[in-house]
Design an enzyme around this catalytic site. Sequence first.
Site, PDB file in Angstrom:
ATOM      1  N   ALA A  61      90.233  -7.313 -68.232  1.00 11.34           N
ATOM      2  CA  ALA A  61      91.153  -8.338 -67.823  1.00 11.34           C
ATOM      3  C   ALA A  61      90.420  -9.248 -66.988  1.00 11.34           C
ATOM      4  CB  ALA A  61      92.267  -7.686 -66.628  1.00 11.34           C
ATOM      5  N   GLY A 103      86.535  -5.176 -65.530  1.00  6.38           N
ATOM      6  CA  GLY A 103      87.082  -4.656 -66.919  1.00  6.38           C
ATOM      7  C   GLY A 103      87.498  -5.639 -67.747  1.00  6.38           C
ATOM      8  N   ARG A 149     106.661   7.094 -75.061  1.00 10.83           N
ATOM      9  CA  ARG A 149     105.700   8.216 -74.301  1.00 10.83           C
ATOM     10  C   ARG A 149     106.520   8.733 -73.344  1.00 10.83           C
ATOM     11  NH1 ARG A 149     100.248   4.799 -73.296  1.00 10.83           N
ATOM     12  NH2 ARG A 149      99.463   4.922 -75.250  1.00 10.83           N
ATOM     13  N   GLY A 178      86.889  -7.192 -60.073  1.00 10.29           N
ATOM     14  CA  GLY A 178      86.976  -6.114 -61.094  1.00 10.29           C
ATOM     15  C   GLY A 178      86.247  -6.646 -62.494  1.00 10.29           C
ATOM     16  N   HIS A 211      98.957   8.516 -66.645  1.00  6.70           N
ATOM     17  CA  HIS A 211      97.998   7.796 -67.512  1.00  6.70           C
ATOM     18  C   HIS A 211      98.027   6.274 -67.053  1.00  6.70           C
ATOM     19  CE1 HIS A 211      96.113   6.478 -71.232  1.00  6.70           C
ATOM     20  NE2 HIS A 211      97.061   5.764 -71.353  1.00  6.70           N
ATOM     21  N   LEU A 227      95.945  -3.383 -74.025  1.00  2.18           N
ATOM     22  CA  LEU A 227      94.977  -4.213 -74.347  1.00  2.18           C
ATOM     23  C   LEU A 227      95.226  -5.585 -74.650  1.00  2.18           C
ATOM     24  CD1 LEU A 227      92.955  -1.239 -76.519  1.00  2.18           C
ATOM     25  CD2 LEU A 227      92.285  -2.232 -74.039  1.00  2.18           C
TER      26      LEU A 227
END
Length: 533
Positions: A12, A10, A271, A8, A331, A373
């Site tokens: 992280a 991304g 949220r 991966g 999400h 993040l």
Amino acid sequence: MVDILVIGSGGAGLSAALTAKQEGASVLVVGKSYPTTSQTSMAQGGMNAALGNVEEDHIASHIADTIKSAHGICDENMVRKMCADGPQVIEWLEQLGVPFSRLDNGQSGISSVAQRQMGGASAKRACYAQDYTGLKILHTLYDNCLKEGIDFLEEHYLLNLITHEGTIKGATFLDIRSGEVVKIDAKSVVIATGGFGALYHGYTTNAYGSTGDGIAAVLRAGGAVSDMEFIQFHPTALKHSSLLISEAARGEGGYLLNSDGERFVDEIKPRDIVARAIFEQFEAGQEVFLDVRHLGETKLMELLPQEVELCRLHEGVNPVTELVPIKPVAHYTMGGIDVDDVLEVNGIKGCFAVGECSNAKIHGANRLGGNSLLEITAFGKFAGENAYKHAMFAKSTPADDTQLQKDKAHIEKIYSQECSINFYEERDKLGKLFYDQVGIVRENDKLEHALHEVITMQVALSKMGIEDQATTHNQNLIEFLEFSNALLLAPTVISSAIARDESRGAHFKRGFECEDDERFQKHIVLQWNKDAQ
């Protein structure tokens, strides 16, 4: 054999890779796409860190806000670690070159980083780079990985983990370009493959490929998942395209209005509360709109330029002068691979998981806006450190080719499999099924029906082959594999939701509208029963 294999690419994975490389390890980052296309690039609003640059704030307040948002389903020690690391992570990112937006306060360094309010926060805490925060962080991490000489292998799709006597030995991949199944040997593995929001295909802010591939691989290898029922629905996605409109739009003062022009909720509440309030408006026959007109064009173009352009391109409205029609969609997935307090996968030694694929017990029942993040960078670094420590004492003897041969045979079987059912149509059906029956508001009878439908799809999978017989660059094959992983994970989400007869955070169930701490202030952990397959 590489010291550390990061699966991966991304935020992280890159944070883990960069940290491990700086410790002195040999590192290989493998991804099914390219680093700059990862889901991190879609994170717009900001990263939480208690800097106190705009108003008084403290790490203790950040910890308290996170625990409150988690509704008691979190490991307070892990929350404390993440929140306490926040200021140092911002300083690290700034030193790497992340172009954070700045305050005109005469200060320098992290003392001049601008901060904004996000849902559930008791202060303006989210550090941001306009509304491109995740993108800027991702590009900066990637640039620094290249500077450090870290090796990358793109367009390699994860098939399975390789283990021996409960210890990680590497993984198998499908080389998308060549069609070859390959084995990569490693002393430590870091899984950073993202979440499984694409279960809600067509009703999610996530990319099509967010199908939980790493989570599914861990289940097949004997690991466990936990808290899979907790799916966060972002309140403001564009009505027709499901594209995300950042929480920053509300944090900067945007309103939510119904068809009658009435505000019906405090826009910066957590949220789950805002998403349910919008859902109730829909049930009452109302439409819902985001209103940022009062902010003015100058402020919008300075702070939210991407949101303005997304609205114009994909919804055909100009938010400077018009209301923006929105809806809540899936999400973020709070649950995932069950890990311990050093992010090692429970049941697989030397295998670490970080980011949205991992359940580090920090988000609990409802992630706080701005914490994702922070998690991928703070815990990405932590995972890199711990993977390095394991690698230094791990044996360098590679595993045999048993898993490799199994996976080669599996891919060959898919090419010859019956194709009487179009799995793309089934993927669309699964997305709508999940949105309607495993969505913002849940009911046991609908969950039971959804589980029955998913099991029916699983049985029919043997009739869902691929039409494209090309051996190279076969996207049809990749999407079939992704759908197979989504079907593997789907029952874990539904079963966990059925088992939790209460309402907590993002999991809201009719007939059980209150939290039940006596029975349910705990994690629901599931493991794949190989013998039943």
